[in-house]
Write an enzyme that holds these catalytic residues in place. Structure first.
Site, PDB file in Angstrom:
ATOM      1  CG  HIS A 244       1.313 -11.416  -7.349  1.00  9.77           C
ATOM      2  ND1 HIS A 244       1.721 -10.304  -6.648  1.00  9.77           N
ATOM      3  CD2 HIS A 244       1.204 -12.401  -6.436  1.00  9.77           C
ATOM      4  CE1 HIS A 244       1.846 -10.603  -5.371  1.00  9.77           C
ATOM      5  NE2 HIS A 244       1.547 -11.882  -5.205  1.00  9.77           N
TER       6      HIS A 244
ATOM      7  CG  ASP B 107      -0.253  -7.195  -8.414  1.00  7.77           C
ATOM      8  OD1 ASP B 107       0.144  -8.372  -8.571  1.00  7.77           O
ATOM      9  OD2 ASP B 107      -1.346  -6.909  -7.878  1.00  7.77           O
TER      10      ASP B 107
ATOM     11  CG  ASP C 187       3.098 -11.123  -1.271  1.00  4.22           C
ATOM     12  OD1 ASP C 187       2.853 -11.909  -2.199  1.00  4.22           O
ATOM     13  OD2 ASP C 187       2.214 -10.561  -0.606  1.00  4.22           O
TER      14      ASP C 187
ATOM     15  CD  GLU D  27      -2.192 -12.211  -4.933  1.00  3.50           C
ATOM     16  OE1 GLU D  27      -2.666 -13.057  -4.155  1.00  3.50           O
ATOM     17  OE2 GLU D  27      -1.591 -11.196  -4.524  1.00  3.50           O
ATOM     18  CD  GLU D  28      -0.392  -8.396  -3.015  1.00  7.95           C
ATOM     19  OE1 GLU D  28      -1.421  -8.377  -2.302  1.00  7.95           O
ATOM     20  OE2 GLU D  28       0.627  -9.036  -2.706  1.00  7.95           O
TER      21      GLU D  28
ATOM     22  CD  GLU E 169       1.104 -15.335  -3.474  1.00 10.58           C
ATOM     23  OE1 GLU E 169       1.881 -14.742  -2.701  1.00 10.58           O
ATOM     24  OE2 GLU E 169       0.262 -14.741  -4.177  1.00 10.58           O
TER      25      GLU E 169
ATOM     26  CG  HIS F 213       1.273  -7.354   2.317  1.00 12.40           C
ATOM     27  ND1 HIS F 213      -0.089  -7.388   2.196  1.00 12.40           N
ATOM     28  CD2 HIS F 213       1.750  -7.986   1.224  1.00 12.40           C
ATOM     29  CE1 HIS F 213      -0.425  -8.021   1.084  1.00 12.40           C
ATOM     30  NE2 HIS F 213       0.684  -8.390   0.473  1.00 12.40           N
TER      31      HIS F 213
END
Length: 400
Positions: free
Chosen positions: A74, A76, A107, A141-142, A170, A368
């Protein structure tokens, strides 16, 4: 023709795209510009659903025969929070002391950047074996994961696509590259619990029915005893209460309603349906308890609402995939990775219905977080792992 063989340059270009979910932010365009010069055909379908934002996705394929390997991921990213808290602006892709900073560095724009570089290196070496490589990249995905990988898979299958195996990029490594490959994931199930009481004055508890006492009783029954002791490949099933709320600002009033939310991560001893039945049974038994409600004259009045779309537990039993990837990791790093099912969910939960799937990417310690970053050396190492894996996996399947 200049090929995107440098993962640092690839990742820098992707980080500079502010693709905070569900915004595309230019990331799909940057990725398309990397892939098309290598001969990939690229589609960028947009999916919609009620009460959710439209999301742009990307599907790219190189080759038209088998074997067919998918790389999934992903572009995003989660919001950066207060940009002033970052040492460097979150979308500037600054490099300092051997590390690249930016939201999505690990990520998981970093994994995408490395896989693209690995394919580009094999292309430059004329070392790509017969077969096909595809990238299945979502921008959801997020977010709620409604207009992303699940729909993109259905869209691709409707066009005749089928895969022999998949790797999700990931960040799977807890400390160092080579620590861990994910070969499955625990399931997840969430619910909201409501207890109805009777409002009243705290000085006259016999005239009220305090829902706080009731919800404490019910939650205690969910937390103990344990659901299981784990299984061969999975940790014990675990329930976490994530919120308890009464919404009562007055200290001399018994509230009418108490609410709680909880989430379970469950192993292969359960399905979502058998776990729902167990939870309901525990609640029904606990509802008659009087231990915390000595003045109550009736059972606890409760209701439960299950959240939509629970995720199943799954395990990939495919040595040709996990073994080949583990071999590639060991060849490049000298470390034999653990095969694990720890952690949360990922989009592998959708892919497992179409082909065997494993996950392997960067070290996830800063994902994150403010100042999310990745070591430049890790980008090079992951690129070489992916390159070695592509060589070995294609060769192994060509022998069949």
């Amino acid at each position: 023709m200049t090929l995107p063989i440098d993962p640092v340059a690839n990742l820098s270009a992707l980080i500079r795209c502010p693709s905070v979910t569900p915004e595309e932010g230019g990331a799909m365009g940057v990725l398309q510009a990397m892939l098309e010069p290598m001969g990939f055909s690229v589609d960028r379908p947009v999916f919609s659903d009620a009460d959710t934002p439209d999301v742009e996705n990307l599907y790219a394929r190189l080759g038209d025969g088998g074997p067919h390997l998918m790389f999934a991921g992903h572009t995003d990213v989660v919001p950066p929070g207060d940009a002033a808290s970052w040492t460097y602006p979150p979308f500037s892709a600054e490099i300092a002391e051997g590390r690249l900073y930016g939201r999505g560095a690990v990520d998981m724009k970093g994994g995408i950047a490395c896989f693209v570089a690995a394919v580009a290196r094999l292309k430059a070496e004329s070392a790509l074996a017969a077969g096909s490589i595809s990238l299945l990249i979502t921008g959801d995905e997020e977010g709620p994961s409604i207009n992303g990988t699940s729909k993109l898979l259905d869209w691709a299958v409707a066009r005749g696509e089928a895969w022999d195996a998949a790797v999700v990029g990931e960040p799977t490594n807890p400390n160092e590259l080579g620590d861990m490959i994910k070969i499955g994931r625990r399931g997840t199930l969430s619910a909201n619990l409501v207890v109805k009481g009777r409002q009243g004055h705290v000085a006259y508890p016999h005239l009220a029915d305090n829902p706080v006492r009731g919800i404490m009783t019910l939650l205690d029954a969910l937390l103990d005893p344990p659901f299981d002791q784990g299984s061969e490949h999975f940790q014990p099933t675990n329930l976490e209460v994530t919120t308890v709320d009464v919404g009562n600002p007055a200290v001399n009033v018994v509230a009418e309603t108490a609410r709680a939310s909880f989430n379970l991560r469950f192993n292969d001893n359960w399905t979502a349906e058998t776990l729902k039945a167990e939870i309901t049974s525990r609640l029904e038994r606990a509802a008659s308890e009087r231990r915390l409600r000595p003045t109550a004259s009736a059972d606890i009045v409760w209701e439960i609402a299950w959240r939509d779309r629970p995720s199943p537990c799954f395990l990939t039993r495919n040595d040709a995939l996990s073994g080949t990837l583990a071999d590639a990791v060991e060849k490049v790093t000298g470390r034999r990775p653990n095969l694990s099912t720890s952690g949360g969910t990922s989009d592998a939960r959708y892919i497992k219905d179409h082909c065997p799937v494993v996950e392997f990417g960067l070290v996830g310690q800063t994902m994150h977080m403010v100042d999310e970053n990745v070591a430049l050396a890790d980008l090079e190492t992951l690129t070489e792992i992916y390159r070695q894996f592509l060589l070995d996996w294609m060769a192994r399947h060509a022998e069949r």
